[in-house]
Write a protein that holds these residues in place. Structure first.
Motif: not given
Ligand SMILES: *Cc1c(COP(=O)(O)O)cnc(C)c1O
Length: 943
Positions: A312, A550, A581
Motif C-alpha cells: 500500500t 511489520e 510483505t
Molecule cells: C494487505 C496485507 C499486508 C500489507 O499491508 P499494506 O498495508 O498493504 O502494506 C500484509 N499481509 C497481508 C496478509 C495483507 O493482506
C-alpha cells in the motif's frame, strides 16, 4: 443467511468457526456506542482542541497549501475516488491509472529524470528506500552512506533506523565536506543530499554529485517539488535518484500525513524502483490502455529477495497532487513558486533591515535568520501574531513561506521581526525581493508540457475531467469489491467527514505539542481502544502501512533480543502461504528468512515448523503468522504453534490483515502472539484510496513495549527506549486516524463483535451458495470458513481452456471487481464479502458467478467456441458491442447484458483486456509518449 449456512444463530456460527481454545476477547475498555451525530460532535470538539488557527511556517517538508476546492470535493471527499482498490484489475481502473500517469509525469518533469513511480509513503521512508535502491544497484556491496548534515532531521532519523539492521553505516558530513569525504578511504555506495537544504540554502549540487560518481556512488537528492519550478532540477545536475514529498501540491498537512512521497530515477535503475509504476500498454483491440508495469519487479512479490516491502502506498494523495499540477499547469505552478520566493526575499530584507544576518544568501522559500540572543523573542513575537516559526538552534530561527501567506500576514511577520530586534517596522512596499538566482541554479528547461497540464483551465473543464476519469473506474460506490485479504468494507460517510475538519487537516506535524492537544487525546484514546481489541499492552500508531507495521514490529522483536544479550537471534520463520510483505520486511529488519511448509489443508505444517524451530533454536528470532490464515481458516493448532516458537526463545509476530475475523471474538494476545500490526485501511474503515493511504499500527505485549518506535522530534510519539522512527511524522498518517476513531466510537464493543460475526456469516453464505458451482478450498475443522473463502478455478483450464483471469475479466461485464486472483493459491479466486454488503448485493455477485459457471460449462460441453466466447473476449466495451460489425458466435446481448440486473445499472469497461507483456517490453510511464501513442493508434485505425 443463517438458514443457508445451517447455523442457528450468529453465536452458534462463530462457535463452529473459531477453535474454543482461543475464544474470548475483552472489549470492556471501549466506550458505549454513539450515534453519528454524537461522534461528529465529539470529533469536532477534539479537532478544536488543536490550535490550527496558528499558522505553522516551520517547513521541514510540510507546508500550508490551498487544496483546490474542485479537487477537495471531487477527489478527496468523493467515494468514487477514495473507495477504489489498488488498480490490479487494469480495465476497470483506467481513471486512476491515468491520474497516476499524470503524477508520474509531473514528478519526472520537475525532477529532470525519466522514470517516476506512482508514490511512496513519506519523504523520510522514500529517502530510506532510495538508499536501499542504491545498495541493490551496488549488488549489496558497500557499507557507507554519506548523508549531508542539512537533511531534514526526521529524514536522517528514518534513514538511520533503516540503516542499522542491514549493516549500513551512516556518516553525516557538513555539505561543504561531502566531496572530500566521498573521495576518502572507505568508498560510499551512496551520497544523500537535500535540495534546498533543511535551513533553506539552495546551492548547486553538481560538485557533490560529480564527487559521488567519481567514488562510484549513487547520488540521491531529496527535493522540494515546488522549488523545482524555479531551480535547476537535480536530474540535470546528474542525480541518480530524486525523492521528496508532494504534500504542498494541494494535500492538507493532517499533522504529518497521509501525503504522497515520490521517487524518480535514471532509466538504468527502473527495475529497482520500489513501489508501483504505471505504464502504458495496449488493449486487445490495439487501443492504448494503462496498467501497473513490471509487476514481477514489484518488490514485495520478490519475497526474501526484495529490497523494499512497499505494498500500500499513497495513491489518493498522488491523485490529488497530480491533479493540482493539472489544475494549475506549468504557468500556475511557476507563479506560485515565484510568489513564495518573492515573499521569502522580502522577509529576508526585513530581517536585514532589523539588523539580523541571514544564514544563507541563496534560498527558495525558507529564510534562516541569525537572531542570536533575540531568537526567543522572535519566536514569541511571531506566536503572538499567530505564527509558528522553526527554532533551528540556539540563535537561528527559520521561516518557511508558502502559497497561503497573504500580504497582511507578511506584514505581520515583518512586524514580529522588527519587534524582536527592537527596530522600526519596515513597510512592505520598501522591501526588496531576493536577488536573481545564480545561473547554475536557475531552471531553464520547460516542464509539464504534456497536453493534460495545459488543457483544464476552467473549473467546468476540470470538474468534467475528474468526473470522466472517476466514471471509468469501479469503486465501492458502484458495486461490491469482493477481495480477499484486503478487506473492502464500508467506509461510512460519517467516518470520513472529520478528515477535512480544519482542526485536523491544518496542523503541522512539528507544531509545538501544546498546540496539538486534540490530536494527543485522539491518539491516546485510539491507542487504548486498539490495545483492548488486540489484548496487548501498548500500541504505536506511527507505521503508515501494514508493511511498515511489520517492519516496526520485527524491529521491536530484534531490539528485545538484543536487550537480553541475544543479538544472535536473527532467524525468522515464515509459512509459505504468507503475504509477500512478510519476508520482505524480515529481510529489511536484518533477519534471515526460513520458509515453513503448509499442509494440504492450507495450515502451517506443524511437523515442519517443529523441525525448523529445533534446527534454528539458538538463533530463532521470530515466527510471522497470519491469523486466521491467508487461506481463510482459523487453524486449530495456533496456540500450539505459538507455544512451540516461545519454547525455542522466539517471538510470535501476527500479521493482522485478517483482524476483521477476530475483533471481539478472539485477539492476537489470546492466540499467544507477542506483536501484531493492524491494517486500519482494512479492518478499521480507512478507505483504500485506490492503493493508499493506509495506517499500520502495531500492538505489543508488555515485554516489547519499551522497544516500540519513537521520534526524535516528539517525545510523546513513543518510549524513550525505542529504536527511532519508522515514519517521517511522529504519528504517521495522523490525519486519517479520525476515521478509525469514528468507526470504533460508533460501533462500541457490541457492534464490533457483531460486525465480525456477520463478516463470518457473509463468507460462509457465499461459500455455501457457490460450493455446487466452484470447489471451495480449505475449511476449518467444523466445515466452516472464516471471513473469506477460496474458489478453485483450476479445473476449468482442462475442460474449456478457461483461466482464472478469464473469469476475473468476465466479472467486469457484470459490473463487478474481481476477487483476489491467484493468491494465496494460483488459479483460485479469494472472496471476502465483509459484514457491510447487503444480502441483495451478495446475491447479485453469487448470481454473476453462477452465470459465469454456466458459460464455462457451455464451452466444456462444446456448445460454445473454445477460443471465441464471452469469457475469452471479456471485457466487452461499448464501442465493440455497438459497432456495425459483430463477428462472434454469441450475441451482443449476452456479451453486455448477461443478467437482468446488469441491464438496470450497466458499467461499461472503457478498454478491452490489457496486454501486459507488450507494455513491459515497451515501457512508457509518462504522458507525452501516451499522447503520441494515442495519435499513432488513431492513425492506424484510420488506415
Ligand atoms: C494487505 C496485507 C499486508 C500489507 O499491508 P499494506 O498495508 O498493504 O502494506 C500484509 N499481509 C497481508 C496478509 C495483507 O493482506
Amino acid at each position: 443467511m443463517l438458514r443457508v449456512v445451517g447455523a442457528e444463530s450468529l453465536e452458534d456460527l462463530a462457535a463452529r468457526t473459531l477453535p474454543a481454545a482461543i475464544a474470548g476477547a475483552d472489549l470492556s475498555a471501549l466506550p458505549a456506542p454513539s450515534t453519528e451525530a454524537e461522534a461528529m460532535a465529539e470529533l469536532r470538539e477534539l479537532s478544536e482542541r488543536n490550535r490550527w488557527r496558528v499558522k505553522s511556517l516551520i517547513g521541514l517538508g510540510y507546508h500550508n497549501t490551498h487544496v483546490p476546492p474542485v479537487i477537495q470535493r471531487n477527489v478527496l471527499e468523493n467515494p468514487g475516488w477514495y473507495t477504489a482498490y489498488t488498480p490490479y484489475q487494469a480495465e476497470i481502473a483506467q481513471g486512476r491509472l491515468e491520474a497516476l500517469v499524470n503524477f508520474q509525469t509531473a514528478v519526472a518533469d520537475l525532477t529532470g529524470l525519466p522514470v517516476a513511480n506512482a508514490s511512496l509513503l513519506d519523504e523520510g521512508t522514500a529517502a530510506a528506500e532510495a538508499v536501499a535502491l542504491a545498495h541493490a544497484a551496488h549488488r549489496g556491496k558497500g557499507r557507507v552512506l554519506l548523508a549531508a548534515a542539512d537533511l531534514h532531521p526526521q529524514t536522517l532519523a528514518v534513514v538511520r533506523t533503516r540503516a542499522e539492521p542491514v549493516g549500513t553505516e551512516v556518516k553525516v558530513v557538513p555539505p561543504a565536506e561531502i566531496a572530500d569525504a566521498a573521495a576518502g578511504a572507505e568508498k560510499p555506495f551512496a551520497v544523500l543530499l537535500q535540495y534546498p537544504g533543511t535551513t533553506g540554502e539552495a546551492r548547486d549540487l553538481s560538485p557533490e554529485i560529480a564527487a559521488a560518481h567519481k567514488a562510484g556512488a549513487l547520488a540521491i537528492v531529496c527535493a522540494d517539488p515546488l522549488s523545482l519550478c524555479l531551480l535547476t532540477p537535480p536530474g540535470e545536475m546528474g542525480a541518480d535518484v530524486v525523492v521528496g514529498s508532494t504534500q504542498r501540491f494541494g494535500v492538507p498537512l493532517g499533522y504529518g500525513g497521509p501525503h504522497a512521497a515520490y521517487m524518480a530515477v535514471k532509466d538504468a535503475h527502473k527495475r529497482l524502483l520500489p513501489g508501483r509504476l504505471v505504464g502504458v500498454s495496449r488493449d486487445a483491440a490495439g487501443q492504448p490502455a494503462m496498467r501497473l508495469a513490471l509487476q514481477t519487479r514489484e518488490q514485495h512479490i520478490r519475497r526474501e529477495k526484495a529490497t523494499s516491502n512497499i505494498c500500500t502506498a499513497q495513491v489518493l494523495l498522488a491523485v490529488m497532487a497530480g491533479m493540482y499540477a493539472v489544475w494549475h499547469g506549468p504557468e500556475g505552478l511557476a507563479r506560485i513558486a515565484r510568489r513564495v520566493r518573492l515573499q521569502a526575499g522580502m522577509l529576508a530584507d526585513a530581517a536585514n533591515r532589523a539588523g539580523f544576518a541571514l544564514r544563507h544568501e541563496t534560498f527558495f522559500d525558507t529564510v534562516a535568520i541569525e537572531a542570536g540572543g533575540k531568537a526567543d523573542a522572535l519566536v514569541r513575537a511571531a506566536l503572538g501574531r499567530g505564527f509558528n516559526l522553526r527554532r533551528v538552534d540556539a540563535g537561528c530561527v527559520a521561516v518557511s513561506l508558502d502559497e497561503t501567506v497573504t500580504r497582511e500576514e507578511l506584514s505581520s511577520l515583518a512586524a514580529a521581526i522588527a519587534e524582536a530586534a527592537g527596530a522600526s517596522v519596515a513597510d512592505l512596499s520598501d522591501l526588496a525581493p531576493a536577488p536573481e538566482l545564480p545561473a547554475a541554479l536557475a531552471r531553464r528547461s520547460p516542464f509539464l508540457t504534456a497536453e493534460v497540464f495545459n488543457t483544464h483551465r476552467s473549473e467546468h473543464a476540470m470538474l468534467r475531467y475528474l468526473k470522466r476519469l472517476e466514471d471509468r473506474d469501479v469503486a465501492l460506490n458502484r458495486s461490491m469489491i469482493p477481495l480477499g485479504s484486503c478487506t473492502m468494507k464500508l467506509n461510512a460517510t460519517a467516518e470520513m467527514m472529520p478528515v477535512t475538519f480544519p482542526g485536523f487537516a491544518d496542523v503541522h506535524p512539528f507544531a509545538p505539542p501544546e498546540q496539538a492537544e486534540g490530536y494527543a487525546e485522539l491518539t491516546r484514546r485510539l491507542a487504548d481502544w486498539l490495545c483492548a481489541v488486540t489484548g496487548f499492552a501498548a500500541v504505536s500508531l506511527q507505521p503508515n502501512a501494514g508493511s511498515q507495521g511489520e517492519y516496526a514490529g520485527l524491529l521491536a522483536i530484534r531490539a528485545y533480543h538484543r536487550a537480553r544479550g541475544e543479538a544472535g537471534r536473527d532467524v525468522c520463520l515464515i509459512p509459505s502461504s504468507a503475504h509477500g510483505t512478510n519476508p520482505a520486511s524480515a529481510v529489511m529488519a536484518g533477519m534471515r528468512v526460513v520458509v515453513v511448509a503448509c499442509d494440504r489443508d492450507g495450515n502451517v505444517d506443524v511437523a515442519d515448523l517443529r523441525a525448523k524451530a529445533e534446527q534454528h533454536s539458538a538463533r530463532l528470532a521470530a515466527l510471522m503468522v497470519t491469523y486466521p490464515s491467508t487461506h481463510g481458516v482459523f487453524e486449530e493448532g495456533i496456540r500450539e504453534i505459538c507455544a512451540l516458537v516461545h519454547e525455542h526463545g522466539g517471538q510470535v509476530y501476527m500479521d493482522g490483515a485478517n483482524m476483521n475475523a477476530q475483533v471481539g471474538l478472539t485477539s492476537p494476545a489470546a492466540i499467544g502472539a507477542d506483536v501484531c500490526h493492524l491494517n486500519l485501511h482494512k479492518t478499521f474503515c480507512i478507505p483504500h484510496g485506490g492503493g493508499g493511504p493506509g495506517v499500520g499500527p502495531i500492538g505489543v505485549a508488555a515485554h516489547l513495549a519499551p522497544h516500540l518506535p519513537n521520534h526524535p522530534m516528539h517525545p510523546g510519539a513513543g518510549p524513550e527506549t525505542g529504536y527511532g522512527p519508522v515514519s517521517a511524522a511522529p504519528f504517521g498518517s495522523a490525519g486519517i486516524l479520525p476515521i478509525s476513531y469514528a468507526y470504533i466510537r460508533m460501533m462500541g464493543a457490541e457492534g464490533l463483535t457483531r460486525a465480525t460475526r456477520v463478516a463470518i456469516l457473509s463468507a460462509n453464505y457465499v461459500a455455501k451458495r457457490l460450493e455446487g458451482h466452484y470447489p471451495v478450498l480449505y475449511r476449518g475443522a467444523r466445515g466452516m470458513v472464516a471471513h473469506e473463502c477460496i474458489l478453485d478455478c483450476r479445473g476449468f483450464q482442462q475442460g474449456g481452456g478457461v483461466t482464472v483471469e478469464d473469469i476475473a475479466k468476465r466479472l467486469q461485464d457484470y459490473g463487478f471487481h474481481a476477487p483476489t486472483m491467484s493468491w494465496p493459491v494460483a488459479g483460485t479466486l479469494m472472496v471476502e464479502p465483509t459484514e457491510s454488503e447487503p444480502l441483495a448485493e451478495l446475491d447479485r455477485f453469487v448470481d454473476a458467478m453462477v452465470a459465469i459457471r454456466a458459460e464455462i460449462r457451455a464451452i466444456e460441453q462444446g456448445r460454445s467456441d473454445r477460443a471465441d466466447n464471452p469469457l475469452k473476449n471479456a471485457p466487452h466495451t461499448a464501442a465493440e458491442v455497438m459497432a456495425e460489425k459483430w463477428a462472434h458466435p454469441y450475441g451482443r446481448e449476452q456479451a453486455a447484458f448477461p443478467l437482468p440486473f446488469v441491464r438496470a445499472h450497466k458499467y461499461w469497461p472503457p478498454v478491452k483486456r490489457v496486454d501486459n507483456v507488450h507494455g513491459d517490453r515497451n515501457l512508457v510511464c509518462t504522458c507525452a509518449p501516451l499522447e503520441e501513442y494515442a495519435q499513432q493508434a488513431q492513425l492506424r485505425a484510420a488506415e
